[in-house]
Every structure is written in C-alpha cells, then in structure tokens.
Design a protein around this motif. Sequence first.
Motif, PDB file in Angstrom:
ATOM      1  N   ARG A 190       0.822  -1.209   0.000  1.00  0.00           N
ATOM      2  CA  ARG A 190       0.000   0.000   0.000  1.00  0.00           C
ATOM      3  C   ARG A 190       0.856   1.258   0.000  1.00  0.00           C
ATOM      4  N   CYS A 191       1.950   1.235   0.767  1.00  0.00           N
ATOM      5  CA  CYS A 191       2.789   2.426   0.887  1.00  0.00           C
ATOM      6  C   CYS A 191       4.214   1.997   1.268  1.00  0.00           C
ATOM      7  N   LYS A 192       5.113   2.960   1.239  1.00  0.00           N
ATOM      8  CA  LYS A 192       6.523   2.685   1.548  1.00  0.00           C
ATOM      9  C   LYS A 192       6.697   2.231   3.004  1.00  0.00           C
ATOM     10  N   ARG A 193       5.767   2.640   3.854  1.00  0.00           N
ATOM     11  CA  ARG A 193       5.865   2.288   5.275  1.00  0.00           C
ATOM     12  C   ARG A 193       5.843   0.770   5.459  1.00  0.00           C
ATOM     13  N   GLU A 194       5.123   0.067   4.584  1.00  0.00           N
ATOM     14  CA  GLU A 194       5.102  -1.398   4.653  1.00  0.00           C
ATOM     15  C   GLU A 194       6.486  -1.973   4.344  1.00  0.00           C
ATOM     16  N   VAL A 195       7.212  -1.336   3.443  1.00  0.00           N
ATOM     17  CA  VAL A 195       8.590  -1.759   3.135  1.00  0.00           C
ATOM     18  C   VAL A 195       9.474  -1.507   4.343  1.00  0.00           C
TER      19      VAL A 195
END
Length: 197
Positions: free
Chosen positions: A45-50
Amino acid sequence: VSVLYWLPSMRNYRNFNKVAKCPRRPYEKERLDRELKLCGQYGLRCKREVWRVQLQVAKIRKSARILLTLDEKNPKRIFEGAALLRRLHRYGILPEDKNQLDYVLGLKIEDFLARRLQTRVLKLGLAQSIHHARVLIKQRHIRVGKQVVDVPSFLVRVDNERHIDWSTTSPFGGGREGRLKRKKMANGDDEDEDEDF
C-alpha cells in the motif's frame, strides 16, 4: 469510620513501540526507486510497509550478529540460535538446508515479502494479480485453515500454506451470492414473471 473502596486500577496494555523506521536520507534516488519497485512487485500500500519489513530484517540480523560473537559452545548461542533458525525455517524464510547463523546475515527483504499471505494467494492461483489478491484478502474471501484472515501482511507458515483456500462464507467458496448477484437474480425473476403474463 470511612470505608475505602479500592477499585482495580485500569492498565493500558497497548504497545506503543514503533514498528517501522523512516530512512535517514529522505531523497535518495536509488533507494526511492528500489522501494517503489518492491511496492509494485508485492502489491504494498505504501513505503511504510517496506520500512516495517526492513526493521524486522534488521532486528533478526542484529540478534544473529550478537549470537555469532559468542563462543560456539556458549549455551545462550546454542539455545537462542537454534530457536531463531527454527522460527525462520517454520515460516519458510530460510530453507531447511541452510541451518547456520551465518545464513541469517544474508537475509533480504524479498525473503520476507515472499511469505506474505498476499503473495501466497497469487502464487496459488486464487487471484489474477497481486492487487486482486490484496482485495480478496481485505474483503474476507481467504482463509488459512479454519481462520478467515483479512491481513495481507500475514506471514504464512510452511505447513499452513496448503490450507490457504476460499472462506466458507465467500461466494467463491460456496457461500451465498454477493449483494449485486442476489439483486440481479431477483430482478431477473420479476422480468420472467412479467413475460409469462
């Protein structure tokens, strides 16, 4: 004499630890491109998941590094090292034949992202794309064993992988039809009755 009524103290059991760590340099082109590619490849969904997975990998590698500094016969290294490897084998992050702490240092983000439920649903052919897999999971069409799982980042164990299937309440798994299908069927029945008269 006044009677004191002691109420049980209300404790807050929420965990406020950070689960993701932002990068130190916000505008590094190579890193931005790498993260964007991971988001597209694994349907994040977003870079935060990475960043969340990056922190998991960093913590596991750090614990392995600390254990490797100890002597081989040290009981802490034997016990905790075996536990760490067993956990990684159980989730399929590390292959069974790689049974040494040195291999833990070589772990990459992709090893963790490949074990997410979202990726497994696509690999099993239940979804047409990685994004479709995420939608199916969020809409509660997928179960692991008897438990309906609606978290795309759920890490699937090796022995649970064969139990990934449609949920019993899902229209794909033999449950009742969706709202629109029921509406169309009802309208279709009305039209047929009109034609009979």
